[in-house]
Design an enzyme around this catalytic site. Sequence first.
Site, mmCIF file in Angstrom:
data_model
loop_
_atom_site.group_PDB
_atom_site.id
_atom_site.type_symbol
_atom_site.label_atom_id
_atom_site.label_comp_id
_atom_site.label_asym_id
_atom_site.label_seq_id
_atom_site.Cartn_x
_atom_site.Cartn_y
_atom_site.Cartn_z
ATOM 1 N N ASN A 166 -26.736 -21.215 -35.146
ATOM 2 C CA ASN A 166 -27.836 -21.639 -34.280
ATOM 3 C C ASN A 166 -28.452 -22.890 -34.884
ATOM 4 O O ASN A 166 -29.160 -22.824 -35.876
ATOM 5 C CB ASN A 166 -28.875 -20.495 -34.185
ATOM 6 C CG ASN A 166 -30.086 -20.898 -33.360
ATOM 7 O OD1 ASN A 166 -30.114 -21.969 -32.751
ATOM 8 N ND2 ASN A 166 -31.094 -20.035 -33.337
ATOM 9 N N GLU A 170 -38.412 -17.374 -32.139
ATOM 10 C CA GLU A 170 -39.158 -18.625 -31.935
ATOM 11 C C GLU A 170 -39.553 -18.778 -30.466
ATOM 12 O O GLU A 170 -40.600 -19.344 -30.147
ATOM 13 C CB GLU A 170 -38.324 -19.807 -32.448
ATOM 14 C CG GLU A 170 -38.278 -19.788 -33.983
ATOM 15 C CD GLU A 170 -36.994 -20.276 -34.611
ATOM 16 O OE1 GLU A 170 -36.210 -20.990 -33.955
ATOM 17 O OE2 GLU A 170 -36.750 -19.928 -35.790
ATOM 18 N N GLY A 195 -35.871 -18.461 -41.968
ATOM 19 C CA GLY A 195 -36.250 -19.747 -42.550
ATOM 20 C C GLY A 195 -37.117 -19.634 -43.803
ATOM 21 O O GLY A 195 -37.650 -20.618 -44.290
ATOM 22 N N GLU A 206 -33.072 -9.962 -36.107
ATOM 23 C CA GLU A 206 -33.605 -11.029 -36.950
ATOM 24 C C GLU A 206 -35.051 -10.697 -37.294
ATOM 25 O O GLU A 206 -35.957 -10.989 -36.505
ATOM 26 C CB GLU A 206 -33.559 -12.373 -36.208
ATOM 27 C CG GLU A 206 -32.163 -12.803 -35.803
ATOM 28 C CD GLU A 206 -32.078 -14.321 -35.593
ATOM 29 O OE1 GLU A 206 -31.171 -14.915 -36.175
ATOM 30 O OE2 GLU A 206 -32.920 -14.889 -34.888
ATOM 31 N N LYS A 256 -30.693 -24.730 -33.665
ATOM 32 C CA LYS A 256 -32.108 -24.909 -33.310
ATOM 33 C C LYS A 256 -32.358 -26.362 -32.865
ATOM 34 O O LYS A 256 -31.501 -26.945 -32.209
ATOM 35 C CB LYS A 256 -33.000 -24.479 -34.479
ATOM 36 C CG LYS A 256 -32.705 -23.015 -34.880
ATOM 37 C CD LYS A 256 -33.707 -22.418 -35.819
ATOM 38 C CE LYS A 256 -33.297 -20.980 -36.131
ATOM 39 N NZ LYS A 256 -34.248 -20.296 -37.016
ATOM 40 N N HIS A 308 -34.980 -15.121 -28.776
ATOM 41 C CA HIS A 308 -35.127 -15.519 -30.179
ATOM 42 C C HIS A 308 -36.609 -15.457 -30.562
ATOM 43 O O HIS A 308 -37.480 -15.757 -29.746
ATOM 44 C CB HIS A 308 -34.582 -16.937 -30.384
ATOM 45 C CG HIS A 308 -34.433 -17.276 -31.829
ATOM 46 N ND1 HIS A 308 -35.500 -17.665 -32.604
ATOM 47 C CD2 HIS A 308 -33.358 -17.221 -32.651
ATOM 48 C CE1 HIS A 308 -35.078 -17.859 -33.843
ATOM 49 N NE2 HIS A 308 -33.783 -17.599 -33.905
ATOM 50 N N SER A 338 -32.177 -16.037 -43.020
ATOM 51 C CA SER A 338 -31.812 -16.530 -44.347
ATOM 52 C C SER A 338 -30.443 -16.033 -44.822
ATOM 53 O O SER A 338 -30.267 -15.713 -46.000
ATOM 54 C CB SER A 338 -32.900 -16.186 -45.379
ATOM 55 O OG SER A 338 -34.117 -16.802 -45.015
#
Length: 249
Positions: free
Chosen positions: A10, A97, A173, A167, A12, A95, A213
């Site tokens: 991904n 985000e 991250g 996730e 992003k 996701h 991560s």
Amino acid sequence: MSRNYYVAANWKMHKTRSEAVSLAKELVSALKDGKHKYLIVPGFTLLESVSAVLKGTNIRLGAQNCAFEEQGAHTGEVSVLQLKDLGVQTVILGHSERRHIYHEDNALINKKLRLALSHGFEVILCVGELLEERESGKAETVCETQITEGLKGVSADELKNVVVAYEPVWAIGTGKTATPEDADAIHAYIRKVIEKLFGGAAAQKMIIQYGGSVKPDNAATLMAKENIDGALVGGASLKAESFVPIAKF
Ligand code: 13P
């Protein structure tokens, strides 16, 4: 039962077209003899160029989102018809985000998911808890709600095109990874939720990726766990030198 490993990149909101094309070319050549299932998910403006590189290879092309309606007056959105036109095969939905920065809720994610499935896309449905939810013992119920509401109205046949990605938001991250044991426990729980909704055979077949991560040095230990069937990789997918070892773990 054995399930195929599925490793996804991904990207992003990273990369320009020339950077994307050169990384995609590197991955095509490095992964051509790879044993697992692979996916690259670039930003929308990169899809056409990356699509041309991936055509006829063993790497699928994915998009990071789609609109909940097929077409119409939706300024700033991208439709499944436009994605299909570019050769996109998979859409990531839900996701963290999208959920937490852009306030997408389970009902909206469900609309998008059903539309994408009805157009024949594979969907990666992302689920995962916030740090405070984990600390207050709610990780399982958060994932259960996201799965149950996200998959509402999906038929057993359509479910074959669904992949789940667990996730944990606190691991994205941040360099913090769930321990393989903790991740496996939630994956097993998610599989139970799928079993409750769609039956044991569907649950055994479900590919459940881990994301948060994932790096070359932790990929193999995570993948060794019974219920972890692949990875959805962010930061480490931006360079061939870190993504290839994960993809070929
Ligand atoms: P990182 O690998 O950068 O933690 O991102 C994970 C992720 O969100 C993939 O979708």
